[in-house]
Every structure is written in structure tokens, then in C-alpha cells.
Motif scaffolding. Structure first.
Motif, PDB file in Angstrom:
ATOM      1  N   VAL A 154      19.379  91.401 -34.594  1.00  0.00           N
ATOM      2  CA  VAL A 154      19.833  89.811 -34.825  1.00  0.00           C
ATOM      3  C   VAL A 154      20.944  89.722 -35.514  1.00  0.00           C
ATOM      4  CG1 VAL A 154      18.988  87.410 -35.518  1.00  0.00           C
ATOM      5  CG2 VAL A 154      17.399  89.046 -34.265  1.00  0.00           C
ATOM      6  N   THR A 155      21.170  90.623 -36.571  1.00  0.00           N
ATOM      7  CA  THR A 155      22.288  90.357 -37.646  1.00  0.00           C
ATOM      8  C   THR A 155      22.444  91.772 -38.416  1.00  0.00           C
ATOM      9  OG1 THR A 155      23.300  89.395 -39.297  1.00  0.00           O
ATOM     10  CG2 THR A 155      20.954  89.137 -38.995  1.00  0.00           C
ATOM     11  N   SER A 156      23.508  92.047 -38.697  1.00  0.00           N
ATOM     12  CA  SER A 156      23.752  93.237 -39.475  1.00  0.00           C
ATOM     13  C   SER A 156      23.300  92.774 -40.987  1.00  0.00           C
ATOM     14  CB  SER A 156      25.017  93.686 -39.393  1.00  0.00           C
ATOM     15  OG  SER A 156      26.045  92.710 -39.751  1.00  0.00           O
ATOM     16  N   LEU A 157      23.304  91.636 -41.224  1.00  0.00           N
ATOM     17  CA  LEU A 157      23.053  91.232 -42.642  1.00  0.00           C
ATOM     18  C   LEU A 157      21.488  91.179 -42.955  1.00  0.00           C
ATOM     19  CD1 LEU A 157      25.742  88.289 -42.980  1.00  0.00           C
ATOM     20  CD2 LEU A 157      25.839  90.737 -43.874  1.00  0.00           C
ATOM     21  N   VAL A 158      20.899  92.209 -43.054  1.00  0.00           N
ATOM     22  CA  VAL A 158      19.433  92.429 -43.189  1.00  0.00           C
ATOM     23  C   VAL A 158      19.309  93.100 -44.612  1.00  0.00           C
ATOM     24  CG1 VAL A 158      17.374  93.193 -42.474  1.00  0.00           C
ATOM     25  CG2 VAL A 158      19.057  92.475 -40.615  1.00  0.00           C
ATOM     26  N   GLU A 159      18.489  92.132 -45.269  1.00  0.00           N
ATOM     27  CA  GLU A 159      18.136  92.868 -46.739  1.00  0.00           C
ATOM     28  C   GLU A 159      16.723  93.174 -46.912  1.00  0.00           C
ATOM     29  OE1 GLU A 159      18.345  91.960 -51.558  1.00  0.00           O
ATOM     30  OE2 GLU A 159      19.449  90.942 -50.257  1.00  0.00           O
ATOM     31  N   GLN A 160      16.381  94.469 -46.589  1.00  0.00           N
ATOM     32  CA  GLN A 160      15.018  94.850 -46.679  1.00  0.00           C
ATOM     33  C   GLN A 160      14.842  94.933 -48.189  1.00  0.00           C
ATOM     34  OE1 GLN A 160      14.014  98.213 -44.614  1.00  0.00           O
ATOM     35  NE2 GLN A 160      11.817  98.320 -45.243  1.00  0.00           N
ATOM     36  N   VAL A 161      13.617  94.098 -48.494  1.00  0.00           N
ATOM     37  CA  VAL A 161      13.112  94.217 -50.017  1.00  0.00           C
ATOM     38  C   VAL A 161      11.863  94.963 -50.312  1.00  0.00           C
ATOM     39  CG1 VAL A 161      14.222  92.119 -50.534  1.00  0.00           C
ATOM     40  CG2 VAL A 161      12.061  91.874 -49.726  1.00  0.00           C
ATOM     41  N   SER A 162      10.952  95.230 -48.984  1.00  0.00           N
ATOM     42  CA  SER A 162      10.061  96.002 -49.172  1.00  0.00           C
ATOM     43  C   SER A 162       9.474  96.630 -47.745  1.00  0.00           C
ATOM     44  CB  SER A 162       8.718  95.361 -49.765  1.00  0.00           C
ATOM     45  OG  SER A 162       8.153  94.210 -48.810  1.00  0.00           O
ATOM     46  N   VAL A 163       8.346  97.306 -47.774  1.00  0.00           N
ATOM     47  CA  VAL A 163       8.102  97.857 -46.362  1.00  0.00           C
ATOM     48  C   VAL A 163       7.816  96.660 -45.275  1.00  0.00           C
ATOM     49  CG1 VAL A 163       5.618  97.895 -46.878  1.00  0.00           C
ATOM     50  CG2 VAL A 163       6.605  99.603 -45.311  1.00  0.00           C
ATOM     51  N   ASP A 164       7.566  95.503 -45.885  1.00  0.00           N
ATOM     52  CA  ASP A 164       6.998  94.439 -45.101  1.00  0.00           C
ATOM     53  C   ASP A 164       7.553  93.093 -44.963  1.00  0.00           C
ATOM     54  OD1 ASP A 164       5.867  93.710 -47.234  1.00  0.00           O
ATOM     55  OD2 ASP A 164       4.044  93.186 -46.497  1.00  0.00           O
ATOM     56  N   GLU A 165       8.802  93.150 -45.668  1.00  0.00           N
ATOM     57  CA  GLU A 165       9.604  91.790 -45.639  1.00  0.00           C
ATOM     58  C   GLU A 165      11.072  92.114 -45.607  1.00  0.00           C
ATOM     59  OE1 GLU A 165       9.224  89.516 -49.370  1.00  0.00           O
ATOM     60  OE2 GLU A 165       8.245  91.209 -50.269  1.00  0.00           O
ATOM     61  N   ALA A 166      11.980  91.274 -45.446  1.00  0.00           N
ATOM     62  CA  ALA A 166      13.171  91.237 -45.449  1.00  0.00           C
ATOM     63  C   ALA A 166      14.048  89.766 -45.212  1.00  0.00           C
ATOM     64  CB  ALA A 166      13.739  92.268 -44.374  1.00  0.00           C
ATOM     65  N   PHE A 167      15.133  89.814 -45.823  1.00  0.00           N
ATOM     66  CA  PHE A 167      16.181  88.371 -45.714  1.00  0.00           C
ATOM     67  C   PHE A 167      17.019  88.796 -44.685  1.00  0.00           C
ATOM     68  CE2 PHE A 167      14.693  88.010 -50.219  1.00  0.00           C
ATOM     69  CZ  PHE A 167      14.079  86.739 -50.129  1.00  0.00           C
ATOM     70  N   LEU A 168      17.300  87.590 -44.032  1.00  0.00           N
ATOM     71  CA  LEU A 168      18.631  87.926 -42.821  1.00  0.00           C
ATOM     72  C   LEU A 168      19.294  86.653 -43.185  1.00  0.00           C
ATOM     73  CD1 LEU A 168      15.749  88.717 -41.355  1.00  0.00           C
ATOM     74  CD2 LEU A 168      17.003  88.830 -39.300  1.00  0.00           C
ATOM     75  N   ASP A 169      20.745  86.882 -42.913  1.00  0.00           N
ATOM     76  CA  ASP A 169      21.863  85.908 -42.993  1.00  0.00           C
ATOM     77  C   ASP A 169      22.254  85.961 -41.538  1.00  0.00           C
ATOM     78  OD1 ASP A 169      24.012  84.236 -42.896  1.00  0.00           O
ATOM     79  OD2 ASP A 169      24.581  84.779 -44.827  1.00  0.00           O
ATOM     80  N   VAL A 170      21.732  84.507 -40.754  1.00  0.00           N
ATOM     81  CA  VAL A 170      21.982  84.383 -39.214  1.00  0.00           C
ATOM     82  C   VAL A 170      23.124  83.673 -39.044  1.00  0.00           C
ATOM     83  CG1 VAL A 170      19.623  84.971 -38.946  1.00  0.00           C
ATOM     84  CG2 VAL A 170      20.463  82.689 -38.978  1.00  0.00           C
ATOM     85  N   SER A 171      24.116  83.346 -40.042  1.00  0.00           N
ATOM     86  CA  SER A 171      25.313  82.513 -39.848  1.00  0.00           C
ATOM     87  C   SER A 171      26.051  82.891 -38.785  1.00  0.00           C
ATOM     88  CB  SER A 171      26.023  82.242 -41.396  1.00  0.00           C
ATOM     89  OG  SER A 171      26.251  83.580 -41.523  1.00  0.00           O
ATOM     90  N   GLY A 172      26.330  84.495 -38.592  1.00  0.00           N
ATOM     91  CA  GLY A 172      27.226  84.963 -37.688  1.00  0.00           C
ATOM     92  C   GLY A 172      26.305  84.914 -36.233  1.00  0.00           C
ATOM     93  N   ALA A 173      25.221  84.596 -36.201  1.00  0.00           N
ATOM     94  CA  ALA A 173      24.429  84.983 -34.980  1.00  0.00           C
ATOM     95  C   ALA A 173      24.064  83.693 -34.139  1.00  0.00           C
ATOM     96  CB  ALA A 173      23.200  85.778 -35.206  1.00  0.00           C
ATOM     97  N   LEU A 174      24.223  82.669 -34.861  1.00  0.00           N
ATOM     98  CA  LEU A 174      24.074  81.143 -34.265  1.00  0.00           C
ATOM     99  C   LEU A 174      24.754  80.897 -32.660  1.00  0.00           C
ATOM    100  CD1 LEU A 174      24.547  78.903 -37.414  1.00  0.00           C
ATOM    101  CD2 LEU A 174      22.478  80.051 -36.525  1.00  0.00           C
TER     102      LEU A 174
END
Length: 424
Positions: free
Chosen positions: A110-130
Motif C-alpha cells: 500500500v505504501t512504503s511508509l510503514v512503521e512496524q511496532v510489534s509482531v502484530d501491529e503497524a502504522f501507515l501513512d497513506v497520504s501518498g497512496a490516496l
């Protein structure tokens, strides 16, 4: 799944305005348990607990088990008292890692801006994918569908203008849902929550705030910041006051550095013989070091966790002068920490080893010249342990184990020095 406080009012529809809401928090629902149900579909609808045997702890539980009060990190014996009819499934960590890596691949598609914070969760910034994929809610729907199709598990997604609010939104969307909090509704959303929902508010902080009459986010936001600082400290008070008003400027950071690598075990019966505990420390240290080498990290701080038969937990750590990924170095430091722990004459129930303060190996370990390598025992040991990694990768972890460290031998000491830090 987070056990942070929630509010029924916060689950309401906050509107459909998505302007500025480009931060997604994707959180797998009861991840370990969901992976097990995908492997064993006949268990769906039953209370299932993932974890060790009677003396282990709960790693995850299905929502049917959680209805009885079972939650992660709970002693298995206590969980089975609450839900004696539960089906207990031993964990399969290799499979969890495999599914986790696959889910993260879905997110990175979806986006290269993915911040994995644990084995089962992550943040994404999708501003460039809209423009390519549509509105944030459409992107969330795509992610949830793809994860379900590939792995037969579900995830919940929070959408907001900041990471903090997106994470809160995903916890209120559980299980298997989506919650959008528009930028204009952020303050109203936060004011509906108990103060314990804020990042950084644990049991002690919550108690300290309650002494000043602060029990909700609304009360904290309306309080003068200097009063909040008197309650919990200057830095923490200012931070919590900002969060209460939805102020969180942190960007999604794909290059997030791993914080630690650790392993622990609960003994099948309480152990009074410290030589047995030390042998397990050696095994755990070897596991940590192998994990560091596999991921290209070295660590500077060695920590241990000891839980005695009365469930008292003690933590100690020491910081090395030089970072390491050598299991023997980790073991020798951990063994010295264990020797310094006052067990009060009680046997040991659990022992854990953790390496913290990680940095990339390439930036921390200088490759020696041939002449240097001939006399460098530490580098030789590192290469030997790397060779063991290769054997284990091919034939399994039990194919080869590190030999014992015999007291009194010339090399029965750490090749690094450290300064003590008490984490208890």
C-alpha cells in the motif's frame, strides 16, 4: 490486542470527513490465537488459549476466552481457573513470524511508509497512496480483505490525523472493524475516554492523577498544565496534556530501530538448584544472540528477569562497553547479574534474558584484519556461533547446543566490561 481502557461513547460514528486523516493503525485481532484458529478451524467458536502448560503464561486468547476474564500475560493456572473448559494450544512462533512478515508485505504494498511496532501491529501513512488507491477507509477495507484472504485472520484499523489517535481508534474498532476519527472530531473523541487510555498512563500514573481529581481525558485537558506537571512530573505532565488535546507531531517512521531481543522460560516446577537456572540462562543467551545475528544487530545492554516461587519479579541489567552479538558474552554478563540477585531463599519459577540498546552490526563491529583475527578470541567465537546458526537453520535448533562454561578456566570471564544499572 491492547487492554487499554475503552469507552462505549468513543465507538460511535464520528462522521465521514476524511480530510487530513492519512494515518492508519493496523492491529491484528488476537493474533496468535487467530493464527492457531486458521490452522485448526474446528476450534472456531470455542474458548482457546495459546500458551504454555499449567505453569506457563497466556500469550493470546480468543474473544470467547476473554469473555471469562482471560487475558495475555496471565498465569495459565489462573486462566484455567477462570475458564476451565478452554482449549490450550502450545505456541508455534515460527508460524507467527511467517504470518507477521506476510501481513507486513501486504501493508508495504500500500505504501512504503510503514512503521512496524510489534509482531502484530503497524502504522501507515497513506497520504501518498490516496490518488492510486482511494480514500483511507477504502484503503483500510482493502488491507482487511487481503489479510483475511491470505491468512484467514482478521485485523482492525484505526484512521486519524495522528498516530496516537489512530491507535486508540483501532482499539475501539475491535474486533474486525474500522473506526475513523476525523481531525475535527479528535478532541471530542478523546474527551469521551478515561485518562488511562492515554499513552504513558499506567497504573501508577493513573493513581497519581486521581489524587488531583483527574480521572478522564476531559478533566486532564481542562486542567492547567502546571497542575498536571505537579501530579506526574514536568516532562510527563506536558506530554500528557498535549495528548489530551490531540497534539502528536510524530511522523510514521519506517526506519524504526528494534528495541531489544529477548527470550524467557517458565520452569515446569520451581527450581532451587541455581546450576540448573544458569544452564537455562546459557540457552536463553544463545537464543538472543542468534536472533541478533539473524537480524543484523548487536546489543549493548544485557538484562535478566527472575520470577520466584511467590511470583515476585526481579529485573537487573548491565551496560557493556562494547556491543555484542556473541552468546557467550551475553551469558557471562547475565550469569553475573543472576548471582547478584537476592532470591530470598526462594526457588525460581521463571528466568528471562534480554539484550537491549541495539544498533546495526555493520555500524558497530569493525571487521578485523587477518593478523588481528588470528589473535582475536572474541571474533573467533563470533564466527563459531555463526557456524552454529547455519547448522541449526538446516537441521533444527536442537541439532547443536553451546557447551558449558566451566568455572575456573582462564576464559571463564567476559571480554567486555560494564557499568551496573538496576531496573527493579
Amino acid at each position: 490486542m491492547s487492554r487499554a481502557p475503552r469507552s462505549a461513547a468513543a465507538r460511535r460514528d464520528w462522521g465521514s470527513t476524511e480530510d487530513g486523516c492519512t494515518i492508519l493503525h493496523v492491529d491484528m485481532d488476537a493474533f496468535f490465537a487467530s493464527v492457531e484458529l486458521a490452522r485448526r478451524p474446528q476450534l472456531r467458536g470455542l474458548p482457546v488459549i495459546v500458551g504454555g502448560a499449567q505453569r506457563g503464561v497466556v500469550l493470546a486468547a480468543t474473544y470467547e476466552a476473554r469473555a471469562f476474564g482471560v487475558h495475555s500475560a496471565m498465569p495459565m493456572a489462573a486462566a484455567l481457573r477462570l475458564c476451565p473448559q478452554a482449549v490450550v494450544v502450545p505456541p508455534e512462533h515460527a508460524r507467527y513470524r511467517e504470518v507477521s512478515e506476510g501481513v507486513m508485505e501486504v501493508l508495504r504494498s500500500v505504501t512504503s511508509l510503514v512503521e512496524q511496532v510489534s509482531v502484530d501491529e503497524a502504522f501507515l501513512d497513506v497520504s501518498g497512496a490516496l490518488r492510486r488507491l482511494g480514500r483511507p477507509t477504502e484503503i483500510a477495507a482493502r488491507i482487511r480483505q487481503e489479510v483475511r484472504d491470505r491468512y484467514q485472520i482478521t485485523c482492525s484499523v484505526g484512521i486519524a490525523s495522528t498516530k496516537f489517535v489512530a491507535k486508540l481508534a483501532s482499539s475501539h474498532a475491535k474486533p474486525d472493524g474500522v473506526l475513523l476519527v476525523p481531525r475535527s472530531a479528535t478532541t471530542d473523541f478523546l474527551r469521551s475516554l478515561p485518562v488511562g487510555a492515554l499513552w504513558g498512563v499506567g497504573e501508577r500514573t493513573e493513581t497519581a492523577l486521581a489524587r488531583w481529581g483527574i480521572r478522564t481525558v476531559a478533566e486532564l485537558a481542562d486542567m492547567d498544565v502546571t497542575t498536571v506537571q505537579r501530579a506526574v512530573g514536568k516532562v510527563a505532565g506536558a506530554h500528557l496534556h498535549d495528548l489530551a488535546w490531540g497534539r502528536d507531531p510524530r511522523p510514521v517512521s519506517p526506519g524504526r530501530v528494534e528495541k531489544s531481543a529477548g527470550a524467557e522460560v517458565t520452569f515446569s516446577s520451581d527450581v532451587s538448584d541455581l546450576s540448573v537456572v544458569e544452564a537455562k540462562v546459557r540457552e536463553l543467551a544463545d537464543t538472543c544472540a542468534s536472533r541478533l545475528r539473524r537480524n543484523g544487530w548487536v546489543g549493548r545492554t544485557i538484562a535478566i528477569k527472575v520470577r520466584t516461587a511467590d511470583f515476585r519479579t526481579l529485573s537487573r541489567s548491565r551496560t557493556l562497553d562494547s556491543p555484542t552479538d556473541v552468546g557467550r558474552e551475553v551469558y557471562l554478563a547475565a550469569r553475573e547479574l543472576l548471582a547478584a540477585v537476592d532470591l530470598g531463599g526462594l526457588p525460581v519459577r521463571l528466568i528471562g534474558v534480554r539484550v537491549e540498546g541495539l544498533s546495526p552490526t555493520a555500524e558497530s563491529v569493525r571487521q578485523p584484519t587477518l593478523d588481528e583475527a588470528a589473535g582475536d578470541a572474541l571474533e573467533a567465537r563470533r564466527e563459531a556461533e555463526r557456524a552454529m546458526d547455519g547448522v541449526r537453520a538446516r537441521f533444527g535448533r536442537q541439532a547443536i547446543t553451546a557447551g558449558p562454561v566451566v568455572a575456573g578456566l582462564r576464559d571463564d570471564r567476559s571480554t567486555t566490561t560494564f557499568s551496573p544499572t538496576d531496573l527493579s
